[in-house]
Write an enzyme that holds these catalytic residues in place. Structure first.
Site, PDB file in Angstrom:
ATOM      1  N   ASN A 151      10.747  -7.381  22.013  1.00 41.36           N
ATOM      2  CA  ASN A 151      11.006  -8.538  23.213  1.00 41.36           C
ATOM      3  C   ASN A 151      12.279  -8.498  23.040  1.00 41.36           C
ATOM      4  O   ASN A 151      13.069  -9.530  23.612  1.00 41.36           O
ATOM      5  CB  ASN A 151      10.155  -8.177  24.335  1.00 41.36           C
ATOM      6  CG  ASN A 151       9.753 -10.122  22.931  1.00 41.36           C
ATOM      7  OD1 ASN A 151       9.783  -9.799  22.137  1.00 41.36           O
ATOM      8  ND2 ASN A 151       9.197 -11.181  23.735  1.00 41.36           N
ATOM      9  N   LYS A 174      10.962  -2.978   9.913  1.00 40.24           N
ATOM     10  CA  LYS A 174       9.746  -2.346  10.287  1.00 40.24           C
ATOM     11  C   LYS A 174      10.619  -2.763  11.673  1.00 40.24           C
ATOM     12  O   LYS A 174       9.769  -3.894  12.482  1.00 40.24           O
ATOM     13  CB  LYS A 174       8.951  -1.802  10.334  1.00 40.24           C
ATOM     14  CG  LYS A 174       8.789  -0.519  11.319  1.00 40.24           C
ATOM     15  CD  LYS A 174       6.718  -0.993  11.506  1.00 40.24           C
ATOM     16  CE  LYS A 174       6.983  -1.184  13.037  1.00 40.24           C
ATOM     17  NZ  LYS A 174       7.701   0.235  14.032  1.00 40.24           N
ATOM     18  N   GLY A 227       4.316 -10.203  17.068  1.00 36.78           N
ATOM     19  CA  GLY A 227       3.664  -9.398  17.552  1.00 36.78           C
ATOM     20  C   GLY A 227       2.464 -10.214  18.589  1.00 36.78           C
ATOM     21  O   GLY A 227       2.629 -11.624  18.912  1.00 36.78           O
ATOM     22  N   SER A 228       1.938  -8.340  18.907  1.00 37.19           N
ATOM     23  CA  SER A 228       0.358  -9.323  19.818  1.00 37.19           C
ATOM     24  C   SER A 228      -0.683 -10.235  18.080  1.00 37.19           C
ATOM     25  O   SER A 228      -0.603  -9.060  17.494  1.00 37.19           O
ATOM     26  CB  SER A 228      -0.021  -7.800  20.116  1.00 37.19           C
ATOM     27  OG  SER A 228      -0.708  -7.099  19.468  1.00 37.19           O
ATOM     28  N   GLY A 232      -1.907  -8.925  14.617  1.00 39.09           N
ATOM     29  CA  GLY A 232      -0.995 -10.049  13.955  1.00 39.09           C
ATOM     30  C   GLY A 232      -2.656 -10.349  13.213  1.00 39.09           C
ATOM     31  O   GLY A 232      -1.843 -10.487  11.517  1.00 39.09           O
ATOM     32  N   CYS A 283       7.418 -14.309  25.200  1.00 31.40           N
ATOM     33  CA  CYS A 283       6.041 -15.258  24.116  1.00 31.40           C
ATOM     34  C   CYS A 283       6.179 -16.574  25.202  1.00 31.40           C
ATOM     35  O   CYS A 283       4.177 -16.948  25.235  1.00 31.40           O
ATOM     36  CB  CYS A 283       6.431 -14.777  23.035  1.00 31.40           C
ATOM     37  SG  CYS A 283       7.300 -15.659  22.054  1.00 31.40           S
ATOM     38  N   GLN A 330       2.830  -0.219  29.381  1.00 30.04           N
ATOM     39  CA  GLN A 330       3.417  -2.128  29.330  1.00 30.04           C
ATOM     40  C   GLN A 330       2.825  -2.523  31.139  1.00 30.04           C
ATOM     41  O   GLN A 330       2.688  -2.802  31.376  1.00 30.04           O
ATOM     42  CB  GLN A 330       4.491  -2.809  28.940  1.00 30.04           C
ATOM     43  CG  GLN A 330       4.786  -4.034  28.678  1.00 30.04           C
ATOM     44  CD  GLN A 330       3.458  -4.441  28.246  1.00 30.04           C
ATOM     45  OE1 GLN A 330       3.721  -4.602  27.352  1.00 30.04           O
ATOM     46  NE2 GLN A 330       2.846  -5.858  28.764  1.00 30.04           N
ATOM     47  N   GLU A 384      -2.974 -12.527  28.120  1.00 32.58           N
ATOM     48  CA  GLU A 384      -1.626 -12.426  28.425  1.00 32.58           C
ATOM     49  C   GLU A 384      -1.567 -11.384  28.768  1.00 32.58           C
ATOM     50  O   GLU A 384      -1.745 -10.498  28.213  1.00 32.58           O
ATOM     51  CB  GLU A 384      -0.913 -12.256  26.494  1.00 32.58           C
ATOM     52  CG  GLU A 384       0.012 -12.550  26.588  1.00 32.58           C
ATOM     53  CD  GLU A 384       1.570 -12.561  25.228  1.00 32.58           C
ATOM     54  OE1 GLU A 384       1.130 -11.449  24.710  1.00 32.58           O
ATOM     55  OE2 GLU A 384       2.309 -13.155  25.132  1.00 32.58           O
ATOM     56  N   GLU A 463       9.126 -20.600  12.480  1.00 37.19           N
ATOM     57  CA  GLU A 463      10.152 -20.190  11.945  1.00 37.19           C
ATOM     58  C   GLU A 463      11.378 -21.149  12.092  1.00 37.19           C
ATOM     59  O   GLU A 463      11.181 -21.744  12.499  1.00 37.19           O
ATOM     60  CB  GLU A 463       9.919 -18.789  13.107  1.00 37.19           C
ATOM     61  CG  GLU A 463       9.242 -18.058  12.711  1.00 37.19           C
ATOM     62  CD  GLU A 463       9.044 -16.405  12.980  1.00 37.19           C
ATOM     63  OE1 GLU A 463       8.625 -15.882  13.743  1.00 37.19           O
ATOM     64  OE2 GLU A 463       9.674 -15.826  12.162  1.00 37.19           O
TER      65      GLU A 463
HETATM   66  P1  NAD Z   1       2.877  -5.087  18.870  1.00 40.68           P
HETATM   67  O1  NAD Z   1       1.773  -6.587  18.532  1.00 40.68           O
HETATM   68  O2  NAD Z   1       1.599  -4.268  19.290  1.00 40.68           O
HETATM   69  O3  NAD Z   1       4.006  -4.451  17.906  1.00 40.68           O
HETATM   70  C1  NAD Z   1       4.252  -5.748  17.264  1.00 40.68           C
HETATM   71  C2  NAD Z   1       4.826  -4.946  15.074  1.00 40.68           C
HETATM   72  O4  NAD Z   1       3.964  -4.929  15.144  1.00 40.68           O
HETATM   73  C3  NAD Z   1       5.623  -3.249  16.081  1.00 40.68           C
HETATM   74  O5  NAD Z   1       7.095  -3.624  15.277  1.00 40.68           O
HETATM   75  C4  NAD Z   1       4.459  -2.700  15.553  1.00 40.68           C
HETATM   76  O6  NAD Z   1       4.899  -0.831  15.351  1.00 40.68           O
HETATM   77  C5  NAD Z   1       4.116  -3.455  14.291  1.00 40.68           C
HETATM   78  N1  NAD Z   1       2.842  -2.627  14.271  1.00 40.68           N
HETATM   79  C6  NAD Z   1       1.764  -2.189  15.085  1.00 40.68           C
HETATM   80  N2  NAD Z   1       0.323  -1.841  14.704  1.00 40.68           N
HETATM   81  C7  NAD Z   1       0.942  -1.390  13.348  1.00 40.68           C
HETATM   82  C8  NAD Z   1      -0.156  -2.569  12.063  1.00 40.68           C
HETATM   83  N3  NAD Z   1      -1.514  -1.857  12.139  1.00 40.68           N
HETATM   84  N4  NAD Z   1       0.165  -2.876  10.714  1.00 40.68           N
HETATM   85  C9  NAD Z   1       1.435  -3.316  10.967  1.00 40.68           C
HETATM   86  N5  NAD Z   1       2.071  -3.814  11.623  1.00 40.68           N
HETATM   87  C10 NAD Z   1       1.750  -2.333  12.653  1.00 40.68           C
HETATM   88  O7  NAD Z   1       3.311  -6.076  19.866  1.00 40.68           O
HETATM   89  P2  NAD Z   1       4.583  -5.384  21.257  1.00 40.68           P
HETATM   90  O8  NAD Z   1       3.891  -5.060  21.906  1.00 40.68           O
HETATM   91  O9  NAD Z   1       5.625  -4.607  19.940  1.00 40.68           O
HETATM   92  O10 NAD Z   1       5.350  -7.003  20.951  1.00 40.68           O
HETATM   93  C11 NAD Z   1       5.117  -7.817  21.874  1.00 40.68           C
HETATM   94  C12 NAD Z   1       4.029  -9.156  21.593  1.00 40.68           C
HETATM   95  O11 NAD Z   1       4.278  -9.817  20.491  1.00 40.68           O
HETATM   96  C13 NAD Z   1       3.381  -9.753  22.724  1.00 40.68           C
HETATM   97  O12 NAD Z   1       1.772  -9.956  22.571  1.00 40.68           O
HETATM   98  C14 NAD Z   1       4.566 -11.339  22.138  1.00 40.68           C
HETATM   99  O13 NAD Z   1       3.840 -12.417  22.445  1.00 40.68           O
HETATM  100  C15 NAD Z   1       4.101 -11.443  21.057  1.00 40.68           C
HETATM  101  N6  NAD Z   1       5.481 -12.528  20.413  1.00 40.68           N
HETATM  102  C16 NAD Z   1       5.760 -13.335  19.963  1.00 40.68           C
HETATM  103  C17 NAD Z   1       6.693 -13.991  19.666  1.00 40.68           C
HETATM  104  C18 NAD Z   1       6.547 -15.767  18.726  1.00 40.68           C
HETATM  105  O14 NAD Z   1       6.961 -15.647  17.942  1.00 40.68           O
HETATM  106  N7  NAD Z   1       5.408 -15.894  18.961  1.00 40.68           N
HETATM  107  C19 NAD Z   1       8.438 -13.389  19.884  1.00 40.68           C
HETATM  108  C20 NAD Z   1       8.342 -12.436  20.410  1.00 40.68           C
HETATM  109  C21 NAD Z   1       6.851 -11.495  21.592  1.00 40.68           C
END
Ligand code: NAD
Length: 482
Positions: A151, A174, A227-228, A232, A283, A330, A384, A463
């Site tokens: 995003n 990555k 990420g999600s 996480g 986010c 999405q 979310e 961060e």
């Molecule tokens: P996601 O969790 O699907 O993916 C994030 C990253 O993790 C991608 O690069 C993905 O390929 C990788 N990934 C997936 N499975 C993995 C695994 N098993 N091991 C290691 N890495 C893996 O999230 P998304 O759909 O790309 O992003 C949207 C999410 O990110 C939302 O929940 C949003 O709130 C969050 N987000 C948070 C912030 C913040 O700073 N808090 C900022 C932006 C987005």
């Protein structure tokens, strides 16, 4: 169509997998924006091993020398701003002005962290031995694995990689596949700036394979993830198992509170901007709107009037205010939540449908959507959605508003609209969120200030700004006696 290889040890390399990933335009799915490698885990191992070698000399450079590379990368990114922003819009859908703003943010982040190379890296602490010198010294972790979402495909990778590098770490990166072409263009800027081979590496591929290997590879000493919360958890547990340092920034369910004394027009503007810009895919996006009952009807009327004027379309078109969801997955999540909201008994008062007229059927477009009569136990008030969906909730007073605002598992950002100073003070003290904003929208981050969430939104580090030093370095306590 451009094809991007992996970037390992200063070279663009093909994956042994023979698999490619095609990144498509979510506003027009017949357009392939570019193609990247869909790699195998062994390529992470290769990148980590080169990165370990490069670390030995990179950490020996003076911070100011490392800073020069970041200044150069910033200049290159700035000179390519138009192209990279346009790629971002084509690849993940946000409007061109937003993409340009984000790319400019990337430039500013690089310059901010370039300057960090000349700032202090420890403290002197008086020893009880008068003849000794005792001090702390910040030292790098080694190789840092950087895993990012789609995003903010320029800003997030840079706000992780720039501090990693300036404090003397090397990087295995990555990006999310959905934004991998934009990410590759960012890596081109580092490459052109002449970073020594192996200092920065990029391996593209699936999260479960490439991301997971970053988590498991013993040569990677720290992992920073955004990420999600679902992913996480996997990343955090994996890192913990093998003793790697980790940092997780995850989802949000961010509220805006509008009190009876608020500037209603300002609150309406900020609710729309915070909730619906970037199609709600931030986010920090506003998703719950908690309004004092005495001004509820006025607020709702003004909100509906303005939301009705939102233009949805391809983010490259100047008249577009809101672009598509990033992917069919999405889009379906958003449409599913709209159904869930209806079934739970919330009242749909605006939108709720996929848009298909005027060629919008070529992309993943959904109407800005507003529910009312939402109660805090509903899933649309708890989970979310990551789409342009607002949930309106009516309350008696600020006390009830804060109870509802805090009644979620997330705690990333929150905002309040009020002219009453006591309300502001109560909100600052009682709101459970890492970012609390008064008379400003919930989405809004300044690069020189700490950023991160509370509760399920974060692993509780921060961060950006000076706070980044906490994650990207370890502290050594030094005792010296002549
Ligand atoms: P996601 O969790 O699907 O993916 C994030 C990253 O993790 C991608 O690069 C993905 O390929 C990788 N990934 C997936 N499975 C993995 C695994 N098993 N091991 C290691 N890495 C893996 O999230 P998304 O759909 O790309 O992003 C949207 C999410 O990110 C939302 O929940 C949003 O709130 C969050 N987000 C948070 C912030 C913040 O700073 N808090 C900022 C932006 C987005």
């Amino acid at each position: 169509m451009t094809h991007y290889l992996n970037y390992i040890n200063g070279e663009w390399q093909e994956s042994a997998s023979n698999r490619k990933y095609q990144s498509i335009n979510p506003a027009n799915t017949s357009e392939i924006v570019g193609e990247v490698e869909n790699s195998v885990a062994a390529e992470v191992d290769k990148a980590a091993s080169y990165s370990q070698q490069a670390y030995l000399s990179w950490k020996k450079l003076a911070g100011a020398e490392r800073g020069q590379y970041l200044y150069k990368t910033a200049d290159i990114l700035e000179s390519r701003l138009e192209d990279i922003a346009e790629t971002m819009t084509r690849e993940m859908g946000k409007t061109l002005p937003e993409a340009k703003g984000e790319t400019a943010r990337g430039v500013a982040l690089l310059r901010y962290y370039a300057g960090e190379g000349m700032r202090e890296e420890g403290d002197v602490i008086p020893s009880t031995d008068a003849a000794a010198l005792m001090l702390t010294k910040r030292v790098p972790l080694g190789v840092v694995g950087v895993i990012t979402p789609w995003n903010f495909p320029v800003a997030i990778p840079i706000w992780k990689m720039a501090p990693a590098l300036i404090y003397g770490n090397t990087v295995v990166f990555k990006p999310a596949l959905e934004a991998s072409v934009t990410a590759a263009k960012v890596i081109e800027c580092f490459d052109e700036a002449g970073l020594p081979s192996g200092v920065i590496n990029m391996v593209n591929g699936e999260g479960a394979e490439i991301g997971q290997r970053i988590v498991d590879n013993p040569q990677i000493n720290g992992i920073t993830f955004t990420g999600s919360d679902k992913t996480g958890k996997i990343v955090g547990q994996g890192a913990l198992n093998r003793g790697a340092k980790y940092q997780l920034e995850m989802g949000g369910k961010n509220p805006v509170i509008v009190t009876k004394d608020a500037d209603i027009d300002l609150a309406v503007e900020a609710t729309i901007s915070g909730g619906l810009r970037s199609t709600g895919q931030k986010c920090t996006a506003t998703s719950r709107v908690i309004i004092d009952e005495s001004i509820y009807s006025t607020f709702k009327e003004k909100l509906l009037e303005k939301v009705a004027k939102i233009t949805v379309g391809n983010g490259l078109h100047p008249e577009t205010w809101m672009g598509p969801s990033v992917s069919d997955k999405q889009l379906n999540t958003v449409l599913d939540y709209i159904e869930i909201g209806k079934n739970e008994g919330a009242t749909l008062i605006h939108g709720g449908n996929r848009l298909t007229d005027n060629e919008l059927d070529q992309g993943y477009f959904v109407e800005p959507t507003i529910f009312e009569n939402v109660t805090t136990d509903m899933r649309i008030a708890q989970e979310e959605i990551f789409g342009p969906v607002l949930a309106l909730m009516k309350v008696k007073d600020l006390g009830e508003a804060l109870t509802i605002a805090n009644d979620v598992e997330f705690g990333l950002s929150a905002s309040i609209f009020t002219t009453n100073i006591q309300n502001m003070l109560d909100f600052i003290d009682d709101m459970e969120a890492g970012l609390v904003r008064i008379n400003a929208e919930s989405a809004g981050v300044e690069l020189q200030a700490p950023f991160g969430g509370m509760k399920k939104s974060s692993s509780h580090s921060r961060e950006q700004g000076q706070a980044a030093k906490e994650f990207y370095t370890n502290t050594k306590t030094v005792f010296i006696k002549g």
